[in-house]
Design a protein around this motif. Structure first.
Motif, mmCIF file in Angstrom:
data_model
loop_
_atom_site.group_PDB
_atom_site.id
_atom_site.type_symbol
_atom_site.label_atom_id
_atom_site.label_comp_id
_atom_site.label_asym_id
_atom_site.label_seq_id
_atom_site.Cartn_x
_atom_site.Cartn_y
_atom_site.Cartn_z
ATOM 1 N N PRO A 42 0.839 -1.214 0.000
ATOM 2 C CA PRO A 42 0.000 0.000 0.000
ATOM 3 C C PRO A 42 0.868 1.256 0.000
ATOM 4 C CG PRO A 42 -0.783 -1.597 1.619
ATOM 5 C CD PRO A 42 0.543 -2.095 1.144
ATOM 6 N N HIS A 43 0.442 2.263 -0.737
ATOM 7 C CA HIS A 43 1.216 3.500 -0.794
ATOM 8 C C HIS A 43 0.286 4.655 -1.159
ATOM 9 C CE1 HIS A 43 1.058 1.906 -4.890
ATOM 10 N NE2 HIS A 43 1.167 3.150 -5.317
ATOM 11 N N GLU A 44 0.696 5.864 -0.821
ATOM 12 C CA GLU A 44 -0.088 7.059 -1.110
ATOM 13 C C GLU A 44 0.539 7.913 -2.206
ATOM 14 O OE1 GLU A 44 -0.580 9.192 2.495
ATOM 15 O OE2 GLU A 44 -1.926 7.713 3.399
ATOM 16 N N ARG A 45 1.792 7.625 -2.537
ATOM 17 C CA ARG A 45 2.483 8.443 -3.524
ATOM 18 C C ARG A 45 3.499 7.590 -4.272
ATOM 19 N NH1 ARG A 45 5.909 13.993 -2.205
ATOM 20 N NH2 ARG A 45 6.523 14.476 -4.361
ATOM 21 N N PHE A 46 3.619 7.845 -5.572
ATOM 22 C CA PHE A 46 4.586 7.132 -6.402
ATOM 23 C C PHE A 46 5.378 8.169 -7.188
ATOM 24 C CE2 PHE A 46 5.520 5.014 -10.551
ATOM 25 C CZ PHE A 46 6.459 4.115 -10.066
ATOM 26 N N GLU A 47 6.666 8.177 -7.002
ATOM 27 C CA GLU A 47 7.505 9.186 -7.645
ATOM 28 C C GLU A 47 8.670 8.517 -8.362
ATOM 29 O OE1 GLU A 47 10.281 13.011 -6.356
ATOM 30 O OE2 GLU A 47 8.589 12.397 -5.097
ATOM 31 N N VAL A 48 8.913 8.949 -9.610
ATOM 32 C CA VAL A 48 10.013 8.428 -10.412
ATOM 33 C C VAL A 48 10.949 9.578 -10.748
ATOM 34 C CG1 VAL A 48 10.683 7.306 -12.567
ATOM 35 C CG2 VAL A 48 8.584 6.617 -11.404
ATOM 36 N N SER A 49 12.230 9.405 -10.506
ATOM 37 C CA SER A 49 13.219 10.427 -10.827
ATOM 38 C C SER A 49 14.308 9.797 -11.692
ATOM 39 C CB SER A 49 13.825 11.007 -9.544
ATOM 40 O OG SER A 49 14.832 11.956 -9.845
ATOM 41 N N GLU B 225 -9.624 2.994 -3.853
ATOM 42 C CA GLU B 225 -10.376 4.233 -3.761
ATOM 43 C C GLU B 225 -9.459 5.432 -3.934
ATOM 44 O OE1 GLU B 225 -12.323 4.138 -0.030
ATOM 45 O OE2 GLU B 225 -13.665 2.481 -0.555
ATOM 46 N N GLY B 226 -10.067 6.567 -4.152
ATOM 47 C CA GLY B 226 -9.294 7.795 -4.280
ATOM 48 C C GLY B 226 -9.178 8.241 -5.723
ATOM 49 N N THR B 227 -8.469 9.326 -5.921
ATOM 50 C CA THR B 227 -8.277 9.890 -7.250
ATOM 51 C C THR B 227 -6.795 9.885 -7.604
ATOM 52 O OG1 THR B 227 -8.109 12.133 -6.361
ATOM 53 C CG2 THR B 227 -10.302 11.378 -7.043
ATOM 54 N N GLN B 228 -6.506 10.060 -8.883
ATOM 55 C CA GLN B 228 -5.125 10.051 -9.350
ATOM 56 C C GLN B 228 -4.801 11.365 -10.029
ATOM 57 O OE1 GLN B 228 -4.207 6.851 -12.026
ATOM 58 N NE2 GLN B 228 -2.203 7.645 -12.542
ATOM 59 N N GLN B 229 -3.662 11.911 -9.699
ATOM 60 C CA GLN B 229 -3.171 13.130 -10.344
ATOM 61 C C GLN B 229 -1.721 12.916 -10.746
ATOM 62 O OE1 GLN B 229 -3.591 16.698 -8.050
ATOM 63 N NE2 GLN B 229 -2.621 17.998 -9.574
ATOM 64 N N GLN B 230 -1.418 13.207 -12.004
ATOM 65 C CA GLN B 230 -0.084 12.947 -12.528
ATOM 66 C C GLN B 230 0.568 14.243 -12.977
ATOM 67 O OE1 GLN B 230 0.464 9.421 -15.122
ATOM 68 N NE2 GLN B 230 1.236 10.851 -16.642
ATOM 69 N N SER B 231 1.829 14.415 -12.643
ATOM 70 C CA SER B 231 2.565 15.609 -13.050
ATOM 71 C C SER B 231 3.925 15.194 -13.577
ATOM 72 C CB SER B 231 2.717 16.592 -11.885
ATOM 73 O OG SER B 231 3.450 16.000 -10.831
ATOM 74 N N GLU B 232 4.504 16.079 -14.382
ATOM 75 C CA GLU B 232 5.790 15.785 -15.012
ATOM 76 C C GLU B 232 6.621 17.051 -15.024
ATOM 77 O OE1 GLU B 232 7.400 15.262 -19.587
ATOM 78 O OE2 GLU B 232 5.285 14.937 -19.127
#
Length: 226
Positions: A26-33, A205-212
């Motif tokens: 389970p996680h609340e945030r996914f970040e790729v660098s 559940e919840g919503t997804q927001q993606q940024s770049e």
């Protein structure tokens, strides 16, 4: 493998590097660098090919580039039969498109077609590229969609490559210029659908927001600027 994260790198059907995987915890945030040093300097062409089969996938329209009435009428108005070579045809297309189409951030979505964008008369770099691809393929010039980066801060950028005289030449239609060593090519495909920078799905559940965000800067090394 890192904790609950599983990943693997491979090549897709267009020889782009593809990193994929999943998070099992389970996680609340996914970040790729991603960071690194890219050496440029190929000039106005990307590569040479003497194998016609390398271009087969890029000769045909896709759902995003398929021309409708507006695109066909615009194509005819360009009078490209007066140009002496495929390369000169591409230059004319790139020069003329900004006279009927303007850049407007947020005016189109990621699934906008070339026909709809040209009808609107405005769009973003993705739309410029899709319109150009449609025109090129109507002229039977193999062409591919390219995603990459330019110097400065911002997001990824899109342009096209057209096969002329055996070389894949890059054309930045949005900025009306030839692609040079200021550009870093990341991936290519038939249209934007083949070249997503980030693609994924989640369950729950919840919503997804993606940024770049992208930052490209020159550095000086012992071998020169990179």
């Amino acid at each position: 493998m890192n904790g609950g994260t599983l990943f693997r790198m491979t090549d897709d059907s267009f020889h782009n590097k593809k990193l994929y995987g999943k998070i099992t915890e389970p996680h609340e945030r996914f970040e790729v660098s991603v960071s690194g040093i890219a050496e440029t300097g190929l000039g106005i062409f990307e590569e040479y090919t003497d194998d016609p089969f390398n271009a087969v996938s890029f000769q045909y329209q896709t759902a995003l580039t398929e021309p409708g009435t507006h695109l066909r009428e615009y194509h005819q108005s360009l009078a490209l039969e007066n140009e002496k070579s495929p390369y000169e045809k591409v230059l004319k297309m790139m020069k003329q498109l900004p006279t009927v189409f303007r850049y407007c951030s947020g005016s189109t979505g990621i699934h906008e077609t070339a026909e709809k964008a040209l009808t609107l008369g405005q769009g973003v770099c993705q739309d410029y590229a899709h319109i150009m691809l449609s025109l090129l393929r109507m002229e039977h010039i193999p062409a591919r969609y390219v995603v990459g980066m330019m110097l400065g801060d911002g997001a990824s950028h899109a342009w096209v490559e057209a096969l002329c005289k055996g070389y894949w030449y890059g054309f930045d239609v949005t900025n009306n210029k030839l692609v040079n060593d200021e550009y870093i090519r990341v991936s290519c495909g038939r249209d934007s659908g083949d070249c997503p920078v980030i693609k994924g799905k989640f369950y729950g559940e919840g919503t997804q927001q993606q940024s770049e965000a992208v930052t490209v800067e020159e550095i000086e090394t012992k071998d020169g600027w990179k």
